[in-house]
Write an enzyme that holds these catalytic residues in place. Structure first.
Site, short mmCIF file in Angstrom:
data_model
loop_
_atom_site.label_atom_id
_atom_site.label_comp_id
_atom_site.label_asym_id
_atom_site.label_seq_id
_atom_site.Cartn_x
_atom_site.Cartn_y
_atom_site.Cartn_z
N HIS A 120 17.00 81.61 -19.22
CA HIS A 120 15.70 82.09 -19.72
C HIS A 120 15.62 83.62 -19.73
CE1 HIS A 120 14.64 82.03 -15.31
NE2 HIS A 120 14.01 83.14 -15.65
N ASP A 150 19.71 75.99 -16.99
CA ASP A 150 19.13 77.33 -16.97
C ASP A 150 20.14 78.37 -16.48
OD1 ASP A 150 17.21 79.25 -17.44
OD2 ASP A 150 16.28 79.06 -15.45
N SER A 225 15.18 86.73 -11.22
CA SER A 225 15.86 85.62 -11.88
C SER A 225 17.28 86.01 -12.27
CB SER A 225 15.09 85.19 -13.13
OG SER A 225 13.85 84.63 -12.79
#
Length: 480
Positions: A120, A150, A225
């Protein structure tokens, strides 16, 4: 006379650097306060223990964590576009373009320039830049991006070998272990936070299809992230991917993708760029309290085999309906997600050891990891002729196609993928996603079967059709 030291005295003794002791008032024997636990996982026993630092681990690990900047251009459509009154005063307004930038972190896992981050972070990026620990900026390209885990693998070209963070594949992590989260939260620059492993094998998070996360209370915020979750040996325990928060900031619940899954994605990127996940070929369900009681278990455990795909790896290993899978390669599993994760981290052709319960007796089975059968892309055919399906594009379902598209691997038959404009299929209301079950009261499960059925009734005026849409079945007779 029996004496008992006050708690404050014990604290003072510890503060002076002496061994903290407590007197047992019953028998006069002395016990250390840190008596519980092994030397590797012990409580601090002195002032010097309390002054220990994570700095040596950070010095080794931090240079392998990078910042990832992505840029993409999106079109903003004016909400008043097409309105006659608006266009009368302001003229016709076309879509305007604006630049969207996102920030994340990444981890160097190969000195040649392979970097792992979250999918993402780089999804839709038209330009990618990586900023190294020494502030060098490098252009990056995407080798592999996998939405279902992901994870994404990037490649940069550097003049010299880059620092690498090795994987922790030992499987020895325990709840309570100290960990460090390294990343770039809110774009303020590389930041290190500390915490513990709060939980292992979290499967009910709902972040990815292969949900099997390490939970930590180390502070993780937006921008972290793709960053590293590091153990005390300076090894990569996982890739930080999400936080549970109502405010958008860290609330002590963060999740990381385990190193085993990360390693398998990196391996796929280096061996051709296509990620093929092995599958077991069995439908599983949790063992509830009632099921555990009926099977003579002392507690709910394992994953119950509800269905076995004919000819699949489970069938070839002689796994049967009603068996309970207790462990995979010695690791206890308690639901389907845990079993799927264990198989997803295997390479095609690898063997996995299953410990199962059958008829009250534990047994060992060996399953060979294999790719799901069928075509991942699926053969697509547009139907023609004088029939209600004219203009509908169909694909024949298979475990491989279903796995690649997030469908139930056990579902078979034909599914509508596209409808041509001004076609009979559009007129009769067929939609992409419809699953065709029968035509003229005959079941059709393949492209060959439906083409044969349509040719057989080419001059018919009435067409009994049964379809499945969003889990509901509909039967109707269509008239041409």
């Amino acid at each position: 006379m029996n004496w008992k030291l006050p708690a404050i005295c014990v604290a003072l003794i510890a503060g002076l650097g002496l061994s903290a002791m407590a007197v047992n008032s019953a028998n006069g024997q002395e016990e250390t306060l840190a008596g519980a636990g092994s030397p590797e996982r012990g409580l601090p026993r002195s002032r010097s223990d309390m002054q220990l630092s994570f700095a040596p681990v950070v010095r080794d690990a931090a240079p392998a964590v990078v910042n990832v900047y992505s840029r993409r251009v999106v079109a903003d459509r004016n909400p008043f576009a097409g309105d006659p009154m608006f266009e009368r005063f302001f003229g016709r307004q076309g879509p305007r373009q604006r630049e969207v930038q996102s920030l994340g972190s990444g981890v160097i896992v190969d000195g040649a320039g392979l970097i792992v981050t979250n999918n993402h972070v780089v999804a839709g990026a038209q330009e990618l830049r990586v900023v190294l620990y020494d502030r060098r900026e490098l252009e990056a390209e995407i080798l592999l991006a996998d939405e279902r885990t992901d994870l994404a693998v990037l490649r940069v070209v550097a003049d010299e070998p880059l620092p690498v963070l090795p994987f922790d594949l030992s499987g020895s992590a325990e709840v309570g272990d100290l960990v460090l989260a390294i990343g770039n939260p809110f774009g303020v620059g590389q930041t290190v936070t500390s915490g513990i492993v709060s939980a292992l094998a979290r499967t009910d998070v709902g972040i990815t299809d292969y949900a099997f996360f390490i939970q930590t209370d180390a502070a993780i915020n937006p921008g972290n992230s793709g960053g590293a979750l590091v153990n005390m040996n300076g090894e990569l325990l996982g890739i930080n991917t999400a936080i549970f928060s109502r405010s958008g900031g860290s609330q002590g619940i963060g999740f990381a993708i385990p190193a085993e899954m990360v390693r398998s994605v990196v391996q796929a990127a280096t061996e051709g760029g296509e990620l093929v996940r092995p599958w077991l070929g069995a439908r599983l369900q949790p063992v509830t309290s009632d099921i555990a009681l009926s099977m003579g278990f002392d507690r709910p455990r394992g994953a119950l085999v509800a269905e076995v795909y004919p000819g699949g790896p489970a069938d070839q290993a002689r796994l049967r309906q009603g068996d309970v899978i207790l462990s995979v390669d010695g690791t206890e599993v308690n639901n389907e997600a845990a079993v799927r994760f264990r198989f997803a981290t295997r390479a095609i052709g690898d063997e996995a050891a299953l410990r199962i319960m059958r008829n009250g007796e534990e047994r060992n089975l060996t399953v060979t990891a294999a790719a799901p059968p069928g075509d991942r892309e699926g053969e697509r055919v547009v139907l023609n002729g004088r029939n209600p399906f004219q203009g509908a594009e169909l694909v024949e379902l298979s475990p491989a196609f279903n796995e690649a598209n997030g469908l139930d691997p056990f579902t078979d038959g034909l599914i509508v993928t596209r409808i041509q404009r001004r076609s009979a299929a559009e007129y009769f209301g067929f939609r992409p996603g419809d699953r065709i079950l029968s035509v003229n009261q005959r079941a059709v499960r393949s492209l060959r079967e439906i083409e044969r059925e349509l040719a057989r009734n080419d001059d018919a005026r009435e067409w009994p059709v049964e379809i499945e849409r969003r889990g509901e079945r509909f039967a109707r007779t269509l008239r041409l």
